[in-house]
Design a protein around this motif. Structure first.
Motif, PDB file in Angstrom:
ATOM      1  N   SER A   1       0.828  -1.208   0.000  1.00 49.24           N
ATOM      2  CA  SER A   1       0.000   0.000   0.000  1.00 49.24           C
ATOM      3  C   SER A   1       0.862   1.258   0.000  1.00 49.24           C
ATOM      4  O   SER A   1       0.559   2.245  -0.693  1.00 49.24           O
ATOM      5  N   TYR A   2       1.958   1.231   0.751  1.00 52.90           N
ATOM      6  CA  TYR A   2       2.840   2.401   0.826  1.00 52.90           C
ATOM      7  C   TYR A   2       3.623   2.597  -0.467  1.00 52.90           C
ATOM      8  O   TYR A   2       3.719   3.719  -0.998  1.00 52.90           O
ATOM      9  N   LEU A   3       4.175   1.519  -1.029  1.00 54.09           N
ATOM     10  CA  LEU A   3       5.033   1.646  -2.210  1.00 54.09           C
ATOM     11  C   LEU A   3       4.238   1.940  -3.482  1.00 54.09           C
ATOM     12  O   LEU A   3       4.762   2.567  -4.406  1.00 54.09           O
TER      13      LEU A   3
ATOM     14  N   VAL B   1      -1.573   3.032  -2.993  1.00 56.64           N
ATOM     15  CA  VAL B   1      -2.966   2.574  -3.119  1.00 56.64           C
ATOM     16  C   VAL B   1      -3.467   2.263  -1.708  1.00 56.64           C
ATOM     17  O   VAL B   1      -3.384   1.129  -1.235  1.00 56.64           O
ATOM     18  N   PRO B   2      -3.992   3.275  -0.983  1.00 54.36           N
ATOM     19  CA  PRO B   2      -4.418   3.038   0.405  1.00 54.36           C
ATOM     20  C   PRO B   2      -5.625   2.131   0.525  1.00 54.36           C
ATOM     21  O   PRO B   2      -5.912   1.633   1.616  1.00 54.36           O
ATOM     22  N   GLN B   3      -6.338   1.888  -0.587  1.00 55.23           N
ATOM     23  CA  GLN B   3      -7.514   1.028  -0.514  1.00 55.23           C
ATOM     24  C   GLN B   3      -7.169  -0.400  -0.094  1.00 55.23           C
ATOM     25  O   GLN B   3      -8.028  -1.141   0.378  1.00 55.23           O
ATOM     26  N   LEU B   4      -5.914  -0.802  -0.263  1.00 52.66           N
ATOM     27  CA  LEU B   4      -5.535  -2.172   0.085  1.00 52.66           C
ATOM     28  C   LEU B   4      -5.738  -2.473   1.563  1.00 52.66           C
ATOM     29  O   LEU B   4      -6.031  -3.611   1.933  1.00 52.66           O
ATOM     30  N   THR B   5      -5.568  -1.472   2.419  1.00 53.45           N
ATOM     31  CA  THR B   5      -5.709  -1.691   3.861  1.00 53.45           C
ATOM     32  C   THR B   5      -6.780  -0.799   4.465  1.00 53.45           C
ATOM     33  O   THR B   5      -6.806  -0.592   5.677  1.00 53.45           O
ATOM     34  N   ALA B   6      -7.687  -0.280   3.653  1.00 53.67           N
ATOM     35  CA  ALA B   6      -8.756   0.576   4.163  1.00 53.67           C
ATOM     36  C   ALA B   6      -9.770  -0.258   4.932  1.00 53.67           C
ATOM     37  O   ALA B   6      -9.978  -1.447   4.663  1.00 53.67           O
ATOM     38  N   SER B   7     -10.442   0.374   5.894  1.00 50.35           N
ATOM     39  CA  SER B   7     -11.421  -0.343   6.702  1.00 50.35           C
ATOM     40  C   SER B   7     -12.599  -0.816   5.861  1.00 50.35           C
ATOM     41  O   SER B   7     -13.155  -1.894   6.107  1.00 50.35           O
ATOM     42  N   GLU B   8     -12.989  -0.026   4.853  1.00 50.96           N
ATOM     43  CA  GLU B   8     -14.097  -0.449   3.985  1.00 50.96           C
ATOM     44  C   GLU B   8     -13.726  -1.724   3.223  1.00 50.96           C
ATOM     45  O   GLU B   8     -14.571  -2.619   3.042  1.00 50.96           O
TER      46      GLU B   8
ATOM     47  N   VAL C   1      -6.039  -4.186  -8.029  1.00 53.17           N
ATOM     48  CA  VAL C   1      -5.616  -5.551  -8.340  1.00 53.17           C
ATOM     49  C   VAL C   1      -4.180  -5.547  -8.841  1.00 53.17           C
ATOM     50  O   VAL C   1      -3.386  -6.426  -8.510  1.00 53.17           O
ATOM     51  N   LEU C   2      -3.821  -4.537  -9.635  1.00 59.92           N
ATOM     52  CA  LEU C   2      -2.441  -4.428 -10.112  1.00 59.92           C
ATOM     53  C   LEU C   2      -1.484  -4.193  -8.950  1.00 59.92           C
ATOM     54  O   LEU C   2      -0.366  -4.713  -8.931  1.00 59.92           O
ATOM     55  N   ALA C   3      -1.920  -3.402  -7.972  1.00 62.10           N
ATOM     56  CA  ALA C   3      -1.097  -3.216  -6.782  1.00 62.10           C
ATOM     57  C   ALA C   3      -0.908  -4.524  -6.027  1.00 62.10           C
ATOM     58  O   ALA C   3       0.157  -4.785  -5.465  1.00 62.10           O
TER      59      ALA C   3
END
Length: 425
Positions: free
Chosen positions: A46-48, A51-58, A338-340
């Protein structure tokens, strides 16, 4: 060091001492280590990749909701196969559970819907048990027949009972849902940490907040069934006898175990669990009610999650969360996320290369390195994966995971065998 043994008729013999056994992690430690490793990989990715959605609560909340029916179907498969009965019919039992949940839930509320789903799923399990245990029908053939029966039966019943109310033979009228609950103080605190955008800390807070926010009683029940199944199957006399039927039914019979009875109980419980998995598609908030074809292969994916988990509840939970997470990325955030995740797979493969090199597994290290290179090239070649590819992401993940995990699998020894009472005489 060596030990010297004295022989009266010859010179002293030098006997090398065997090396001390390598210490292994206790069984309970592997699960937490896998969880920590997954969080570290997701946080780093997520950091690199920004893409913060990878670890978002939603994302975590939706992934848990999508993983629940897969988990319950997988638990159903676990119960059946630990008794020696392969249950390919999980999909059909889930379909029967969706109809039972919608019909009983529409009449008397969500708790009645949950009971109706379990009863209809157990009915499918009973049919499968009669065919395989009593009449010795091939387990795969019986399971396929259950899938066809479930789809056909629910279509007929929906046309008969739902169409006059909903005016659509493929869906039910609106069904009451379970309420949702959150750990208010903890959820708010984790929300503040998540929005603080601190590397690592915010990622963990987002994942935990997704699990502790908007949880329904059915979700909590599904999670509690994992340790409950482990305790019953591995911590009780009943579970020991049931598993002995899946390992060596002839030996179990010789010790006085009623093999038929335990197989029947296990397969009926398997159907009930799969039916409750179908209820999760109907009674949880955000679900539309009964829809024809709404299971979309989740019974088969539950079976794959069970195999990935090596026929154990803890591994099954991890596999279900993996498939639910992949499905969530496909539905909610699209090709960029998905690419992330592909980038995260590259990081994981690099770690595997190092591990294989340390263990001197040269071929495995080379294969992992080549796979990491190919995925890295894919990551840099495109900006976003096409929808035609991401649509099948859960199925692709299923195939990849089974291919990777196939080397360490150990199914019950008598899984799928046709058993006849008195066969050992």
């Amino acid at each position: 060091m060596t030990a010297t043994a004295t022989n009266p008729s010859s010179a002293p013999l030098t006997v090398p001492r065997s090396a001390p056994p390598r210490r292994r992690l206790p069984p309970w430690a592997s699960g937490p280590l896998w969880v920590v490793g997954a969080v570290v990989v997701l946080s780093t990715t997520s950091y690199l990749t920004n893409v913060p959605q990878l670890t978002a609560s939603e994302t975590a909340q939706t992934a848990l909701r999508l993983a629940l029916p897969i988990l319950l179907a997988g638990l159903g498969g676990l119960w059946a196969e630990r008794s020696g009965v392969i249950n390919i019919g999980l999909e059909g039992m889930m379909i029967m559970g969706t109809w039972g949940a919608a019909w009983a839930g529409y009449q008397w509320g969500p708790w009645a819907g949950l009971l109706g789903a379990a009863v209809f799923g157990a009915l499918g399990g009973l049919i499968h048990a009669v065919a395989t245990v009593t009449f010795g029908v091939n387990h795969i053939v019986s399971g396929v027949a259950i899938n066809l029966l479930g789809a056909g039966l629910t279509k007929y019943l929906a046309t008969l009972l739902f169409q006059p109310v909903s005016h659509n033979p493929r869906e039910s009228p609106p069904v009451p849902k379970f309420d949702t609950y959150s750990v208010a103080g903890v959820s708010d605190w984790l929300g503040r940490l998540e929005h603080a955008q601190r590397v690592g800390v915010s990622d963990v807070a987002g994942l935990l907040r997704g699990v502790l926010t908007g949880m329904s009683p059915l979700t909590l029940l599904g999670l509690l069934l994992v340790p409950a199944s482990y305790y019953v199957l591995w911590g009780t006399r009943f579970g020991l006898r049931l598993r002995s039927c899946g390992e060596n039914p002839v030996a179990a019979e010789s010790l006085g175990v009623n093999v038929y009875r335990y197989k029947y109980l296990a397969v009926i419980a398997s159907g009930a669990l799969a039916g409750v998995g179908g209820a999760a598609l109907v009674l949880n908030p955000g679900q539309p009610g009964y829809l024809e074809g709404q299971t979309t292969g989740r019974g088969y994916i539950g079976l794959a999650a069970m195999i990935f988990g090596n026929w154990r509840p803890g591994g099954l939970l991890g596999g279900s969360l993996l498939f639910g997470y992949a499905d969530d990325l496909r539905l909610g955030t699209g090709g960029r996320s998905v690419l992330a995740l592909v980038y995260g797979a590259v990081l994981l493969l690099v770690v595997l290369v190092v591990v294989h090199l340390l263990r001197r597994r040269w071929l495995a290290a080379a294969v992992s390195l080549v796979a990491a290179g190919l995925l890295y090239a894919l990551y840099w070649a495109v900006d976003e994966l096409p929808t035609e590819l991401t649509t099948y992401l859960p199925h692709i993940v299923t195939l990849v995971v089974l291919a990777v995990a196939s080397q360490r699998l150990r199914p019950p020894a008598a899984d799928g065998m046709i058993y006849r009472r008195g066969a050992g005489d």
